[in-house]
Design a protein around this motif. Sequence first.
Motif, PDB file in Angstrom:
ATOM      1  N   THR A 161       0.985  -1.070  -0.099  1.00 14.66           N
ATOM      2  CA  THR A 161       0.149  -0.003   0.044  1.00 14.66           C
ATOM      3  C   THR A 161       1.135   1.367   0.260  1.00 14.66           C
ATOM      4  OG1 THR A 161       0.167  -0.381   2.138  1.00 14.66           O
ATOM      5  CG2 THR A 161      -2.189  -1.144   1.007  1.00 14.66           C
ATOM      6  N   HIS A 162       0.303   2.499   0.122  1.00 14.66           N
ATOM      7  CA  HIS A 162       1.385   3.167  -0.722  1.00 14.66           C
ATOM      8  C   HIS A 162       0.004   4.294  -0.960  1.00 14.66           C
ATOM      9  CE1 HIS A 162       0.254   4.263  -4.977  1.00 14.66           C
ATOM     10  NE2 HIS A 162      -0.016   2.987  -5.105  1.00 14.66           N
ATOM     11  N   THR A 163       1.120   5.967  -0.568  1.00 11.74           N
ATOM     12  CA  THR A 163       0.053   6.685  -0.716  1.00 11.74           C
ATOM     13  C   THR A 163       0.681   7.635  -1.838  1.00 11.74           C
ATOM     14  OG1 THR A 163       0.856   8.188   1.125  1.00 11.74           O
ATOM     15  CG2 THR A 163      -0.652   7.151   1.464  1.00 11.74           C
ATOM     16  N   CYS A 164       1.226   7.321  -3.285  1.00  8.90           N
ATOM     17  CA  CYS A 164       1.369   8.063  -3.632  1.00  8.90           C
ATOM     18  C   CYS A 164       1.650   7.667  -4.762  1.00  8.90           C
ATOM     19  CB  CYS A 164       3.380   8.159  -3.818  1.00  8.90           C
ATOM     20  SG  CYS A 164       4.054   9.782  -4.160  1.00  8.90           S
ATOM     21  N   PRO A 165       0.167   8.107  -5.311  1.00  8.82           N
ATOM     22  CA  PRO A 165      -0.442   7.180  -7.198  1.00  8.82           C
ATOM     23  C   PRO A 165       0.562   8.054  -8.085  1.00  8.82           C
ATOM     24  CG  PRO A 165      -2.347   8.804  -6.202  1.00  8.82           C
ATOM     25  CD  PRO A 165      -1.057   8.503  -5.059  1.00  8.82           C
ATOM     26  N   SER A 166       0.360   9.364  -7.516  1.00  5.13           N
ATOM     27  CA  SER A 166       2.023  10.204  -9.153  1.00  5.13           C
ATOM     28  C   SER A 166       3.206   9.346  -9.552  1.00  5.13           C
ATOM     29  CB  SER A 166       1.984  11.708  -8.641  1.00  5.13           C
ATOM     30  OG  SER A 166       2.128  11.684  -7.697  1.00  5.13           O
ATOM     31  N   HIS A 167       2.939   8.726  -8.612  1.00  4.41           N
ATOM     32  CA  HIS A 167       5.106   7.538  -8.722  1.00  4.41           C
ATOM     33  C   HIS A 167       5.078   6.532  -8.073  1.00  4.41           C
ATOM     34  CE1 HIS A 167       6.824  11.920  -9.845  1.00  4.41           C
ATOM     35  NE2 HIS A 167       6.141  12.135  -9.358  1.00  4.41           N
ATOM     36  N   VAL A 168       4.067   5.589  -8.382  1.00  3.44           N
ATOM     37  CA  VAL A 168       3.861   4.571  -7.934  1.00  3.44           C
ATOM     38  C   VAL A 168       5.060   3.481  -7.862  1.00  3.44           C
ATOM     39  CG1 VAL A 168       1.553   4.354  -8.998  1.00  3.44           C
ATOM     40  CG2 VAL A 168       3.662   3.257 -10.116  1.00  3.44           C
ATOM     41  N   PRO A 169       4.726   2.924  -6.792  1.00  2.00           N
ATOM     42  CA  PRO A 169       6.332   2.129  -6.250  1.00  2.00           C
ATOM     43  C   PRO A 169       5.992   0.695  -7.412  1.00  2.00           C
ATOM     44  CG  PRO A 169       4.231   1.524  -4.603  1.00  2.00           C
ATOM     45  CD  PRO A 169       3.848   2.648  -5.443  1.00  2.00           C
ATOM     46  N   GLU A 170       7.814   0.456  -7.568  1.00  2.00           N
ATOM     47  CA  GLU A 170       7.729  -0.684  -8.604  1.00  2.00           C
ATOM     48  C   GLU A 170       7.788  -2.272  -7.964  1.00  2.00           C
ATOM     49  OE1 GLU A 170      10.525  -0.191 -12.213  1.00  2.00           O
ATOM     50  OE2 GLU A 170       9.664   1.314 -12.176  1.00  2.00           O
ATOM     51  N   LEU A 171       6.993  -2.789  -8.687  1.00  2.00           N
ATOM     52  CA  LEU A 171       7.423  -4.337  -7.730  1.00  2.00           C
ATOM     53  C   LEU A 171       8.060  -5.286  -9.228  1.00  2.00           C
ATOM     54  CD1 LEU A 171       3.796  -4.716  -6.598  1.00  2.00           C
ATOM     55  CD2 LEU A 171       5.531  -4.422  -4.987  1.00  2.00           C
ATOM     56  N   THR A 172       8.729  -5.550  -7.856  1.00  2.00           N
ATOM     57  CA  THR A 172       9.896  -6.685  -8.793  1.00  2.00           C
ATOM     58  C   THR A 172      10.370  -8.285  -8.346  1.00  2.00           C
ATOM     59  OG1 THR A 172      11.823  -5.855  -7.801  1.00  2.00           O
ATOM     60  CG2 THR A 172      10.743  -4.850 -10.251  1.00  2.00           C
ATOM     61  N   ILE A 213      11.524 -16.951  -3.423  1.00  2.00           N
ATOM     62  CA  ILE A 213      10.897 -15.903  -4.036  1.00  2.00           C
ATOM     63  C   ILE A 213      10.492 -14.746  -2.968  1.00  2.00           C
ATOM     64  CG2 ILE A 213       8.588 -14.975  -5.282  1.00  2.00           C
ATOM     65  CD1 ILE A 213       7.937 -18.138  -5.918  1.00  2.00           C
ATOM     66  N   ILE A 214      11.413 -13.891  -3.813  1.00  2.00           N
ATOM     67  CA  ILE A 214      11.475 -12.366  -3.677  1.00  2.00           C
ATOM     68  C   ILE A 214      10.752 -11.273  -4.104  1.00  2.00           C
ATOM     69  CG2 ILE A 214      12.783 -10.640  -2.219  1.00  2.00           C
ATOM     70  CD1 ILE A 214      15.485 -13.072  -2.563  1.00  2.00           C
ATOM     71  N   CYS A 215       9.873 -10.796  -3.614  1.00  2.00           N
ATOM     72  CA  CYS A 215       9.416  -9.096  -3.862  1.00  2.00           C
ATOM     73  C   CYS A 215       9.888  -7.707  -3.745  1.00  2.00           C
ATOM     74  CB  CYS A 215       7.563  -9.626  -3.846  1.00  2.00           C
ATOM     75  SG  CYS A 215       7.179  -7.769  -4.763  1.00  2.00           S
ATOM     76  N   THR A 216      10.213  -7.413  -4.358  1.00  2.00           N
ATOM     77  CA  THR A 216      11.072  -6.333  -3.713  1.00  2.00           C
ATOM     78  C   THR A 216       9.953  -4.547  -4.280  1.00  2.00           C
ATOM     79  OG1 THR A 216      13.899  -7.041  -4.273  1.00  2.00           O
ATOM     80  CG2 THR A 216      13.389  -4.658  -3.923  1.00  2.00           C
ATOM     81  N   ALA A 217       9.754  -3.933  -3.274  1.00  2.00           N
ATOM     82  CA  ALA A 217       9.213  -2.960  -3.571  1.00  2.00           C
ATOM     83  C   ALA A 217       9.976  -1.852  -3.666  1.00  2.00           C
ATOM     84  CB  ALA A 217       8.522  -2.430  -2.690  1.00  2.00           C
ATOM     85  N   ALA A 218      10.546  -1.250  -4.921  1.00  2.00           N
ATOM     86  CA  ALA A 218      11.080   0.228  -4.835  1.00  2.00           C
ATOM     87  C   ALA A 218      10.032   1.395  -4.943  1.00  2.00           C
ATOM     88  CB  ALA A 218      11.780  -0.152  -6.150  1.00  2.00           C
ATOM     89  N   PHE A 219      10.520   2.446  -3.807  1.00  2.00           N
ATOM     90  CA  PHE A 219       9.367   3.601  -3.855  1.00  2.00           C
ATOM     91  C   PHE A 219      10.411   4.531  -4.110  1.00  2.00           C
ATOM     92  CE2 PHE A 219       7.787   0.573  -0.510  1.00  2.00           C
ATOM     93  CZ  PHE A 219       7.294   0.793  -0.224  1.00  2.00           C
ATOM     94  N   PHE A 220       8.792   5.270  -5.105  1.00  2.00           N
ATOM     95  CA  PHE A 220       9.652   6.705  -5.360  1.00  2.00           C
ATOM     96  C   PHE A 220      10.660   7.610  -4.083  1.00  2.00           C
ATOM     97  CE2 PHE A 220       9.646  11.267  -6.013  1.00  2.00           C
ATOM     98  CZ  PHE A 220       9.816  11.874  -7.779  1.00  2.00           C
ATOM     99  N   GLY A 221      12.305   7.406  -4.516  1.00  2.00           N
ATOM    100  CA  GLY A 221      12.588   8.705  -4.066  1.00  2.00           C
ATOM    101  C   GLY A 221      13.936   7.346  -3.797  1.00  2.00           C
ATOM    102  N   GLY A 222      14.144   6.001  -3.802  1.00  2.00           N
ATOM    103  CA  GLY A 222      14.517   5.235  -3.892  1.00  2.00           C
ATOM    104  C   GLY A 222      14.660   4.232  -2.517  1.00  2.00           C
ATOM    105  N   ARG A 223      14.017   4.429  -1.492  1.00  2.00           N
ATOM    106  CA  ARG A 223      13.539   3.192  -0.758  1.00  2.00           C
ATOM    107  C   ARG A 223      12.802   2.299  -1.483  1.00  2.00           C
ATOM    108  NH1 ARG A 223      13.819   6.054   4.421  1.00  2.00           N
ATOM    109  NH2 ARG A 223      13.897   3.654   5.177  1.00  2.00           N
ATOM    110  N   LYS A 224      13.162   0.968  -0.727  1.00  2.00           N
ATOM    111  CA  LYS A 224      13.123  -0.338  -0.845  1.00  2.00           C
ATOM    112  C   LYS A 224      13.034  -0.728  -0.026  1.00  2.00           C
ATOM    113  CE  LYS A 224      16.152  -0.819  -5.260  1.00  2.00           C
ATOM    114  NZ  LYS A 224      16.899  -1.520  -6.050  1.00  2.00           N
ATOM    115  N   SER A 225      12.048  -2.177  -0.115  1.00  2.00           N
ATOM    116  CA  SER A 225      11.846  -3.220   0.924  1.00  2.00           C
ATOM    117  C   SER A 225      11.148  -4.184   0.029  1.00  2.00           C
ATOM    118  CB  SER A 225      10.643  -2.587   1.542  1.00  2.00           C
ATOM    119  OG  SER A 225       9.339  -2.174   0.659  1.00  2.00           O
ATOM    120  N   GLN A 226      11.777  -5.721   0.833  1.00  2.00           N
ATOM    121  CA  GLN A 226      10.965  -6.870   0.162  1.00  2.00           C
ATOM    122  C   GLN A 226      10.799  -7.840   1.799  1.00  2.00           C
ATOM    123  OE1 GLN A 226      14.452  -7.657  -1.698  1.00  2.00           O
ATOM    124  NE2 GLN A 226      15.773  -8.983   0.248  1.00  2.00           N
ATOM    125  N   THR A 227       9.995  -8.755   0.296  1.00  2.00           N
ATOM    126  CA  THR A 227       9.862  -9.452   1.563  1.00  2.00           C
ATOM    127  C   THR A 227       9.940 -11.014   0.710  1.00  2.00           C
ATOM    128  OG1 THR A 227       7.256  -8.362   2.205  1.00  2.00           O
ATOM    129  CG2 THR A 227       7.080 -11.143   2.525  1.00  2.00           C
TER     130      THR A 227
END
Length: 350
Positions: A161-172, A213-227
């Motif tokens: 979930t996020h609050t920035c629809p103008s720069h959506v996080p990328e999931l890889t 199986i790793i899912c990485t979320a890359a948020f606008f601004g360079g922050r990342k998280s993964q599960t």
Amino acid sequence: MIFCLLLAAFSSPVFAGEWTANVVKELDVLVQSCAVVPCTFTHPKEYHPDSAINAIWHLKSDWKKRIYSDAQRDVLENFKGRTKLLGHLSDGNCTLEMIEIKDHDNGPFCFRMELPTGSIDKFSFVNHCVMFKMLPNPPDPILTHSTAIQGRPFTITCSVTHTCPSHVPELTWNRATTDDVVTVVHKKNRFGYWEMESILAFTPEEKDDHSEIICTAAFFGGRKSQTVSNLYVKRTDNYNHIIVPTVAVIGTAGIFAVFCTLMVKRYRKRIEELQSADGSMWNRMSRLSRRIRSHVSGPSRADPRHANQKVSKGRFPSPKSQPKSCNYRQDPDDGDDYMNAVDNNVYGNM
Ligand SMILES: *[C@@H]1O[C@H](CO)[C@@H](O)[C@H](O)[C@H]1NC(C)=O
């Protein structure tokens, strides 16, 4: 309560006769990233084009402390170049975007509008302000998946979930197989919140068992998280480990049996011939030995009359007995002949 509902109905944007605003009250925002504050408003005046409406976002504490204004010089130093309006003011859209969020940008922030018609057409919607709740770290994506069965289609969903629809996080995904199908879905959650979803579909094989199986979320601004999710692939019930060796054993036995049958058929005739040759030799041998015995000692036992004759004749040899002794001498020759014949027979069949 009915009165309140009626009041709400009459003051709804449909009539566009009131100064109203609809702004999200609280928003979780990621530090260093961006946030979009959804905002709509109505005013009692006639239609104004975008350029004719002066839109301002300011700190609730002081309407002169502006975080957004058409006039950049009026904007607080801290917010210069970081805020912008996304919607069309003429549509009543006052949506605000803020980038490079700092952990002290928490607000509350309120919308204010000014119409160029006179001093009274200015309104600050100070009862509809937004408060930022700072997230120092990005949220971890959530992985949900079906049971993985070998050789059957499998899907795993990664969502954040996020609050920035103008720069959506990328999931890889960490998987880079060409057979994999990735579907991306972006959807609206509750007011101000969005969900980015990536669905990975593939057919698990035996080698995928116990893989990560790793899912990485890359948020606008360079922050990342993964599960990380550990994949356990259920084997489809097959008995190949039993069937294959069984078939191999039966097959080998079958081939061996056919080979043996052919060999037996091919040599049976000769074996029979050998056996018959053996038999005839044996018969002849035994006949011969009987004949020899009958000449040497046989008559004494077998025929007492003969024995008497022999004794008497032995004592008194007569010219008549000569042919007998001749016969006796001929016998071994006969035997030799037989032996030779048998030998020839045996060798001939070998
Ligand atoms: C306001 O504008 C933003 C950006 O263009 C858009 O995403 C949003 O849907 C608009 N809101 C409404 C209520 O039309």
